[in-house]
Design a protein around this motif. Structure first.
Motif, mmCIF file in Angstrom:
data_model
loop_
_atom_site.group_PDB
_atom_site.id
_atom_site.type_symbol
_atom_site.label_atom_id
_atom_site.label_comp_id
_atom_site.label_asym_id
_atom_site.label_seq_id
_atom_site.Cartn_x
_atom_site.Cartn_y
_atom_site.Cartn_z
ATOM 1 N N LEU A 26 0.825 -1.215 0.000
ATOM 2 C CA LEU A 26 0.000 0.000 0.000
ATOM 3 C C LEU A 26 0.858 1.262 0.000
ATOM 4 C CD1 LEU A 26 -2.923 -0.960 2.398
ATOM 5 C CD2 LEU A 26 -2.976 -0.753 -0.091
ATOM 6 N N ARG A 27 1.965 1.239 0.722
ATOM 7 C CA ARG A 27 2.878 2.396 0.703
ATOM 8 C C ARG A 27 3.506 2.540 -0.675
ATOM 9 N NH1 ARG A 27 6.180 4.000 5.451
ATOM 10 N NH2 ARG A 27 4.891 5.811 5.321
ATOM 11 N N LEU A 29 2.112 1.665 -3.482
ATOM 12 C CA LEU A 29 1.066 2.242 -4.330
ATOM 13 C C LEU A 29 1.022 3.759 -4.186
ATOM 14 C CD1 LEU A 29 -1.959 -0.190 -3.910
ATOM 15 C CD2 LEU A 29 -0.741 0.325 -6.016
ATOM 16 N N LYS A 30 1.156 4.237 -2.963
ATOM 17 C CA LYS A 30 1.091 5.675 -2.713
ATOM 18 C C LYS A 30 2.272 6.398 -3.346
ATOM 19 C CE LYS A 30 0.769 9.009 1.028
ATOM 20 N NZ LYS A 30 0.742 9.206 2.469
ATOM 21 N N VAL A 31 3.468 5.812 -3.237
ATOM 22 C CA VAL A 31 4.679 6.471 -3.723
ATOM 23 C C VAL A 31 4.846 6.289 -5.235
ATOM 24 C CG1 VAL A 31 7.195 6.477 -3.560
ATOM 25 C CG2 VAL A 31 5.818 6.263 -1.503
ATOM 26 N N GLY A 33 2.518 4.786 -7.509
ATOM 27 C CA GLY A 33 1.317 4.773 -8.337
ATOM 28 C C GLY A 33 0.967 3.337 -8.722
ATOM 29 N N THR A 34 -0.223 3.174 -9.252
ATOM 30 C CA THR A 34 -0.722 1.822 -9.516
ATOM 31 C C THR A 34 0.030 1.097 -10.627
ATOM 32 O OG1 THR A 34 -2.415 2.770 -10.954
ATOM 33 C CG2 THR A 34 -3.036 2.294 -8.679
#
Length: 90
Positions: A26-27, A29-31, A33-34
Protein backbone atom coordinates in the motif's frame (compact mmCIF):
# COMPACT_ATOMS: atom_id res chain seq x y z
CA UNK A 1 -3.27 -30.17 18.38
CA UNK A 2 -1.01 -28.65 15.76
CA UNK A 3 2.75 -28.96 16.12
CA UNK A 4 4.89 -25.98 17.16
CA UNK A 5 6.57 -25.69 13.73
CA UNK A 6 3.11 -25.53 12.12
CA UNK A 7 1.95 -22.87 14.57
CA UNK A 8 5.16 -20.88 14.02
CA UNK A 9 4.73 -21.12 10.26
CA UNK A 10 1.15 -19.91 10.50
CA UNK A 11 2.16 -16.96 12.66
CA UNK A 12 5.02 -16.08 10.30
CA UNK A 13 2.76 -16.15 7.25
CA UNK A 14 0.02 -14.24 9.04
CA UNK A 15 2.25 -11.47 10.33
CA UNK A 16 5.02 -11.08 7.75
CA UNK A 17 3.34 -12.63 4.74
CA UNK A 18 0.10 -10.73 5.10
CA UNK A 19 0.17 -7.72 7.38
CA UNK A 20 3.69 -6.45 6.69
CA UNK A 21 3.65 -7.30 2.98
CA UNK A 22 0.26 -5.65 2.42
CA UNK A 23 1.31 -2.54 4.34
CA UNK A 24 4.47 -2.24 2.24
CA UNK A 25 2.47 -2.74 -0.95
CA UNK A 26 0.00 0.00 0.00
CA UNK A 27 2.88 2.40 0.70
CA UNK A 28 4.39 1.45 -2.65
CA UNK A 29 1.07 2.24 -4.33
CA UNK A 30 1.09 5.67 -2.71
CA UNK A 31 4.68 6.47 -3.72
CA UNK A 32 4.93 4.78 -7.14
CA UNK A 33 1.32 4.77 -8.34
CA UNK A 34 -0.72 1.82 -9.52
CA UNK A 35 1.01 1.12 -12.83
CA UNK A 36 4.55 0.88 -11.47
CA UNK A 37 3.52 -0.88 -8.25
CA UNK A 38 1.58 -3.45 -10.26
CA UNK A 39 4.82 -4.48 -11.93
CA UNK A 40 5.56 -6.38 -8.73
CA UNK A 41 3.31 -9.14 -10.07
CA UNK A 42 5.57 -9.50 -13.11
CA UNK A 43 8.93 -9.22 -11.37
CA UNK A 44 8.47 -11.20 -8.13
CA UNK A 45 8.25 -14.63 -9.85
CA UNK A 46 11.60 -13.95 -11.55
CA UNK A 47 13.16 -13.04 -8.22
CA UNK A 48 11.71 -16.22 -6.69
CA UNK A 49 13.11 -18.29 -9.58
CA UNK A 50 16.58 -16.79 -9.16
CA UNK A 51 16.49 -17.14 -5.36
CA UNK A 52 15.47 -20.78 -5.63
CA UNK A 53 18.34 -21.51 -7.98
CA UNK A 54 20.87 -19.56 -5.90
CA UNK A 55 19.83 -20.59 -2.39
CA UNK A 56 18.46 -24.09 -2.91
CA UNK A 57 20.18 -25.30 -6.05
CA UNK A 58 16.93 -25.61 -8.01
CA UNK A 59 17.42 -26.29 -11.70
CA UNK A 60 16.02 -23.69 -14.07
CA UNK A 61 14.83 -25.38 -17.24
CA UNK A 62 13.68 -24.05 -20.58
CA UNK A 63 10.14 -23.47 -19.30
CA UNK A 64 11.44 -21.33 -16.41
CA UNK A 65 13.66 -19.30 -18.70
CA UNK A 66 10.86 -18.85 -21.22
CA UNK A 67 8.45 -17.79 -18.48
CA UNK A 68 10.97 -15.27 -17.12
CA UNK A 69 11.44 -13.80 -20.60
CA UNK A 70 7.68 -13.49 -21.06
CA UNK A 71 7.33 -11.79 -17.68
CA UNK A 72 10.08 -9.30 -18.53
CA UNK A 73 8.44 -8.55 -21.88
CA UNK A 74 5.09 -8.03 -20.14
CA UNK A 75 6.70 -5.69 -17.63
CA UNK A 76 8.30 -3.74 -20.49
CA UNK A 77 4.97 -3.43 -22.28
CA UNK A 78 3.26 -2.28 -19.07
CA UNK A 79 5.95 0.32 -18.41
CA UNK A 80 5.93 1.67 -21.94
CA UNK A 81 2.12 1.81 -21.96
CA UNK A 82 1.93 3.59 -18.60
CA UNK A 83 4.64 6.07 -19.63
CA UNK A 84 2.70 7.03 -22.77
CA UNK A 85 -0.63 7.43 -20.99
CA UNK A 86 0.35 8.86 -17.62
CA UNK A 87 -0.35 12.50 -16.84
CA UNK A 88 2.66 14.79 -17.08
CA UNK A 89 4.11 15.84 -13.75
CA UNK A 90 5.55 19.27 -13.21
Amino acid sequence: MASWPAIGSLLYLSILGTIVAYTLYLRLLKVWGTARAGLYAFISPIIALAAGAWLFGEVIGPAGIGGAILLLLAAGVALSHSAKHSPKRT
